[in-house]
Each structure stands twice: as C-alpha cells, then as structure tokens.
Design an enzyme around this catalytic site. Structure first.
Site, PDB file in Angstrom:
ATOM      1  N   GLU A  76      38.695  41.105  39.353  1.00  0.00           N
ATOM      2  CA  GLU A  76      39.351  40.354  38.291  1.00  0.00           C
ATOM      3  C   GLU A  76      38.638  40.516  36.947  1.00  0.00           C
ATOM      4  O   GLU A  76      39.278  40.708  35.926  1.00  0.00           O
ATOM      5  CB  GLU A  76      39.405  38.877  38.701  1.00  0.00           C
ATOM      6  CG  GLU A  76      40.140  37.986  37.725  1.00  0.00           C
ATOM      7  CD  GLU A  76      41.650  38.122  37.801  1.00  0.00           C
ATOM      8  OE1 GLU A  76      42.132  38.964  38.583  1.00  0.00           O
ATOM      9  OE2 GLU A  76      42.346  37.405  37.072  1.00  0.00           O
ATOM     10  N   ASP A  77      37.314  40.450  36.961  1.00  0.00           N
ATOM     11  CA  ASP A  77      36.590  40.314  35.695  1.00  0.00           C
ATOM     12  C   ASP A  77      35.739  41.510  35.277  1.00  0.00           C
ATOM     13  O   ASP A  77      35.061  41.444  34.261  1.00  0.00           O
ATOM     14  CB  ASP A  77      35.671  39.079  35.748  1.00  0.00           C
ATOM     15  CG  ASP A  77      36.482  37.795  35.839  1.00  0.00           C
ATOM     16  OD1 ASP A  77      37.651  37.826  35.412  1.00  0.00           O
ATOM     17  OD2 ASP A  77      35.957  36.792  36.333  1.00  0.00           O
TER      18      ASP A  77
END
Ligand code: MN
Length: 724
Positions: A76-77
């Site tokens: 996700e990051d």
C-alpha cells in the site's frame, strides 16, 4: 520501542522450532522499502510495522503472521510490488499482505448497527483467512495507540470505525484484552469528556480502591489456603468503556457501578473453581441476582468463568471472577490461545476456520428467531458463500454467491428491479449476468420502458428477486392472456354471428364460465388466452349442435376497423385480431417472406414460427392451438438470421465470403469460424436480414464462390427479435 530481536526472541520462546529467518528477512525488506518515510509523530515509519509485529507475538501467532506484520504496509505505502513479495517470501505471505491491504482500502461510514454487521461480514468474506483479521487488528491497535498525532477529523473517523468494526471483531474472536484496549482508546476520542471524568474519578479513588482490593486478596488467599485450594489471586479494575456502557445501560452515575472493583481467582482445575466459590460465599454475603455460571454455560465466544458479587469487608461490593488457568488464557487471548502449536508446529487451519465460524454462528443464532434462517446462514457462511457489495452511497448489502446486478436491484427496491436495464460495477458497464464480487460498488441503470424477462429467472440467485420477477411475469401474462382470450373468443363468436357484448349481457357467457367451474366470466377468458380452453369448446357450450355452422367471413366493415386500430410497429398480424401479444419462436427465427403460423402458448400469448418448424408440427401438437398469422411489414426491420457456410480451409476465402455478404448490403453481426483436421472449415454468420428475398440472394451469391461446398440457413438461434 520494540526491536526486531525482541520479536524473534518471543517467537522462539513460545515456538522454539519456528523459522525466524522469515521474520528477519521481512524486517530487512520492510526497513529497505520504508526507508526515509516518517509517521506524523515524527518517528521513522518502520516503528509501526515493528510494533504491529510485536502485538502479534503477544498473541503467540505463527512466524508467517508475525512476518506479515512487518510487511503489511509495503504494498500500500511503498514501491514494493506483489512480484517482489512473492519471490522473496512466497505465495502465503503475499496472500496475507494483499488481504490486509484490501481491507485497509475500504472505508466504513455508517452508524447503523446492521450496516456495521454487514460490513464486518464483508471484511470476513474478503479476508478468507482469519490471520488477515488478526494482522489488521494488530495494525489498528497500534494506530489507535498513536492516534493523537493525527488531525482531529481523522481521529474521530478512525475511533468510530474501531468502535463499530474492530472492537467487535476482537470481541467475537474472544480477544478480551484487545477489545478493551481498542474500546477505551476509541472512547477517549469519541467521548473525551466522559473519558476524562471516568479516568479522574477512577484515579481519584484508585488509592482507596487499591487498599480495599489488597485486603480482599489477603483474606481470599488465607482462606483458600485453609481449604487447600491452590490459586493465583489478582485484583483488577474494569476498563472505562465497559463502565461507560454499564452507566448508559443502567442509567446511573459511575459511583454506582459497584463492580468497578474486582478480583480474579485462578485455579488449577474446575473442581477448585466451585470450591473457591463456596468459600467466597461463606465468608461474604453474595448479592442476589449477580451470580453467573459461565463454566457450565460458556459464552458464545468460549468465555468461561464463575461470576459473583459479594458484599466485601468495608461494605463495598466486590466482583469476583473464578476460572482455571486455561479459561483465563482463552479469555485473555481468545482465538489466538487456541492456536497453540499442535503436533508438528502446524495448526489445523481448516479446523480453526470452521471453529470460528461455528462460534460466530452460535452467537448469531441467539438473535435469530427462525431456525431455518440459522441453517441458511450456516450453509452460506461456513462455506464463504456470500458476497458483500456497496451501493454508490456506501451501504453494504449481502448476497449469495453468483448473485447478479438484478438481485442487487431487487434488494434496493422492487421498482428498481422491474426497470433494471443495466449496471455499472466500479464505474464500468457490466452485463446483467455479471457475478457480483465482494467489495464491488454497484450502480443500477433503470429505464421506465424496461421490464423483467423470463431469462432473468435463470440468472438471479436471491429469493426476493425470483419472487418479484415471477409475480411480475404472472401479472403480465394474465393481462396478456385476458387480451388474447378476448380476441380469440371474439373471433370465434363472430364466425357464428354472435358478439361478445351480447353473450355477456345476456348472462349466457357467465353460465358457460360456471359450467367450466369458474366464478367469473373473466377467468374463463383468461384460460382461453392461456390456451387451456379452446374457443370452440366454449362455443359448443353456447350454441346447440345444429347451429355450430360458421359464417363465412367477418364483415368488410370489421376488416376496415381492424386496419385502423392495428398497432403501427407490429410486423405480424394475427388474422382477425388486434393488439395481441405475439413473439417469434426462438427455435426457427422467421423473417418476412417465410411461411408462418401462430401457436397459442400457455400464458405467453402467441408465438410465431416458420410453418415447417418442428415445434408446431400438427402431428405432434394437433391443430387446436394453431392460429393463422400473416406478415404485415410496414418498414424494413432487421431480423437476425444465422447461416452456416461449409468450405475448404483456404487463405482468402473468408474475405471472399464476407465480401459477398456485404455486397448484398447485409450486415454481419457475428461470425464464428471453426476449422477441422481435413482442411474443412465451418463458418457461422449471424446476419441482419430484412426479408426472405434478401437472404436467398445472399445465400445464392455465397454459393457461387469457389471452394464453398454448402450454404444453409440454420434452424436454431438464440437471439431473436420480439415484436411488441
Ligand atoms: Mn499499518
């Protein structure tokens, strides 16, 4: 701050044979990809995955889960890709990381309990592996612990979501400690004033309370020793949120929540639990109505304990919980406690899955009145046979697996179902037979002119949709049958010089209806339209045998009238009738110019077939239900016709065939070419044809092409035009 060596030490301490290498590798990878990132608190981002991983070790989870704790935010990051994770850590880790990522991406915004429940189910359906939920809980717990660094708006949203979704998850999974912490942290942001009041009051009295509890513990230990009961006794304070909830439930100020103070007695076995209870009740007076035996009757989440409240030393009520070490473990760590590393350090995943579902079902069962409903849920949920999707406004709706946008439309509203024309899923158009997938966002497109079709029944999955569609079709059929019945009867009556209105007014028709067993004339007419009763049969009842001689033809005036009232777009006309529901048979696909015949179906009006269609073969079906129909083409409407062309499989031949077709000004809707081993090819073309002559011309011109062996019109075709 926790260090990676603390984590691996812990995993090794509770599971000496675990492969901590994967945890170390996950740490190195996570440190690399999160490098340079900082949290809003100013600390390096890596602290977060480390802490999450640390929380997971508190629940004594397996090394893969602990490793995923370190990796959970990488997709996700960071710039990390799925391929990298798969290559470095394998399919299982990737699956878990993706699971957590997927859940993190959907956001919940509703205060309705039912919505929250659907949302939780959606998350479970998405997770597919309960470890995904546990990792997400660890993630959420650490985020809640560090929530003060976020902007206020975000704090409230996340705290509410924690209260509505994640704390109940922890509770359902039996992780009491996490549930309490999540709820208390959430309360701190959602109701800061109440939280502060409670924490002040409790800390204000903490000293006094501690003294009372210490004395009580002293007394208990001495007494139990006298009876030779070996125990561990601990004091405890209830967590804020449960005090707050009790205050709300009972409508009293915190001072009166008398069981704020409590002690816990932990014994070696169940017999000692009851023995200890007896001792407690002999030294202090139990308060009536406060005794619960959760050992004999465990809570649905497997919680076991004896609960009692006694009037303690200085007139303070004291809540006492008595349980074995094992029960204590289950209460504190819940499902994680059941993941004790069984034989060969592998837990039986399937068993645990079943186990959890069963436990949830037991809990749900208590809210269900209908045992059938319970069974349905068991079937559906145990095998993950449900999908959960969003409305455009973010409401979650649950459906059985393979449900379609039509089911969704009916779940919103019957009228939306009835007029459902198409659907957009995640912003893209999908066909009506699209199968919904959990977390889809579904939007229905309606049109007032669009109506349910019988084909829908083949694809819908929900009872509601099936019932509504059937009801609609039935009503529609009844209407059409009535109209058709009227027309058929009128036509038959005219042959004998009778009229509908006369026979109706005189009451003769009603008499006949009653002879057929009906109460009203209308029912008879509907059954004529359904093809259950023939008009001839009715005439036989109306007229004496000798008068059953038909007049030759309807009057010229009548014919002229028919012409005037005939609907404009109808391309077939049923002799002597107006405004009758007619459709083309799906089997033979007639086009203008074909010889056709009508067949009175049971309840679906007249279906029109080519007169050589096997489905209207008089030898098989008789002539009773056949009716004369003629073409009445006002404008050139295109019809779909399929032809098969057999030819030699040769380069360039297909181009010649399609050229021949388009020279005849015919559109090709679809082509399907199959080659066989003997250098033969079968080409099936679906063409847009306006009449028989045009089709014959096209066929003839294809036949002239060299290497084409056979050309013929196929007899079956799924798609066909339905005349309104
Ligand atoms: Mn995270």
């Amino acid at each position: 701050m926790i260090r990676i060596s603390d984590i691996t030490d812990r995993v090794q301490s509770y599971n000496p044979s675990s492969d901590i290498d994967i945890i170390n590798r996950a740490y190195v990878f996570s440190a690399k990809v999160h490098k340079g990132q900082v949290r809003l608190s100013g600390e390096p981002y890596l602290n977060h995955p480390l802490e999450v991983s640390g929380i997971l070790t508190e629940f004594k989870l397996d090394e893969v889960t602990v490793a995923v704790g370190l990796l959970h935010d990488t997709i996700e990051d960071t710039l990390a890709t799925e391929e990298e994770i798969r290559d470095l850590f394998g399919e299982e880790v990737l699956f878990l990381v993706n699971g957590v990522t997927k859940i993190s991406r959907i956001s919940f915004s509703s205060h309705e309990e039912k919505q929250a429940e659907n949302f939780r189910k959606m998350i479970l359906a998405m997770a597919k592996d309960i470890r995904v939920i546990l990792i997400k809980l660890g993630d959420r717990l650490h985020n809640m612990r560090t929530l003060k660094h976020l902007p206020k708006e975000k704090q409230i949203r996340i705290a509410q979501e924690t209260m509505d979704i994640y704390a109940p998850f922890a509770n359902r999974l039996g992780i009491a400690r996490m549930k309490s912490e999540l709820e208390d942290l959430a309360l701190q942001y959602l109701e800061p004033e109440i939280y502060n009041e409670l924490s002040q009051k409790i800390s204000h009295r903490a000293k006094q309370h501690q003294k009372i509890i210490d004395e009580a513990i002293q007394t208990i230990q001495t007494k139990l020793k006298e009876y030779n009961i070996e125990t561990v006794v601990k004091g405890r304070t209830k967590h804020f949120c449960s005090i707050y909830q009790k205050m709300k439930r009972k409508g009293v100020p915190p001072d009166q929540i008398f069981d704020i103070m409590g002690v816990r007695i932990i014994t070696n076995n169940i017999r000692d639990c009851y023995a200890a209870l007896g001792v407690m009740h002999s030294i202090w007076t139990p308060l009536p109505g406060e005794f619960d035996d959760y050992i004999a009757m465990p809570k649905p989440n497997m919680y076991q304990s004896l609960h009692t409240v006694v009037m303690g030393q200085v007139g303070h009520p004291l809540e006492i919980q008595i349980r074995t070490h094992e029960m204590h473990h289950t209460a504190e760590e819940g499902i994680a406690a059941h993941w004790r590393y069984k034989e060969k350090d592998k837990f039986d995943k399937k068993y645990d899955e079943r186990f959890i579902w069963l436990r949830q079902l037991m809990e749900w069962q208590q809210n269900l009145k209908d045992p059938k409903e319970f069974l349905e849920m068991m079937k559906v949920d145990l095998f993950h046979d449900e999908v959960y999707v969003f409305t455009p406004k973010g409401t979650v709706k649950g459906f059985p697996q393979n449900a379609t946008p039509i089911d969704f439309a009916y779940a919103i509203h019957s009228e939306i179902g009835h007029h459902c024309l198409g659907a957009k899923v995640n912003g893209r158009m999908v066909p009506l037979n699209y199968k919904l997938i959990t977390s889809d966002i579904v939007e229905i497109i309606t049109s007032t002119n669009h109506h349910p079709s019988r084909d829908w029944l083949k694809i819908v999955k929900t009872t509601k949709a099936i019932q509504r569609i059937k009801h609609w079709l039935k009503t529609e059929e009844k209407e059409h049958s009535k109209a058709l019945g009227n027309e058929i009867l009128k036509k038959e009556l005219t042959k004998y010089g009778l009229t509908h209105s006369k026979t109706s007014k005189s009451g003769e028709l009603l008499k006949v209806a009653k002879r057929f067993g009906f109460v009203e004339e209308e029912e008879l007419i509907i059954d004529i339209g359904y093809g259950k009763i023939t008009a001839k049969h009715v005439l036989g009842e109306l007229l004496p045998q000798e008068k059953l001689q038909p007049r030759s033809e309807p009057s010229k005036l009548k014919k002229a009238l028919n012409k005037l009232t005939r609907p404009k777009d109808q391309s077939i006309k049923i002799k002597g009738m107006n405004d009758v529901m007619a459709h083309f048979g799906k089997c033979c696909n007639p086009i203008p110019g074909d010889k056709i015949v009508g067949f009175i179906t049971r309840g679906r009006g007249v279906s029109v077939h080519r007169n050589n269609c096997p489905n209207v073969n008089p030898l098989l079906y008789g002539t009773e239900r056949l009716i004369e129909v003629t073409w009445d083409v006002k404008k050139n409407m295109p019809y779909h016709v399929e032809i098969d062309v057999l030819c030699i499989d040769k380069a360039g031949l297909l181009a010649k065939i399609t050229a021949a077709i388009s020279q005849g000004r015919v559109n090709i809707i679809h082509a399907d070419i199959k080659t066989t081993q003997d250098m033969q090819a079968t080409c099936r073309f679906c063409l847009e044809i306006t009449n028989l002559k045009q089709l014959q011309k096209v066929i003839a011109s294809i036949k002239t092409i060299n290497d084409v062996t056979v050309v013929y019109r196929t007899s079956a075709l799924a798609k066909n035009k339905i005349a309104k």
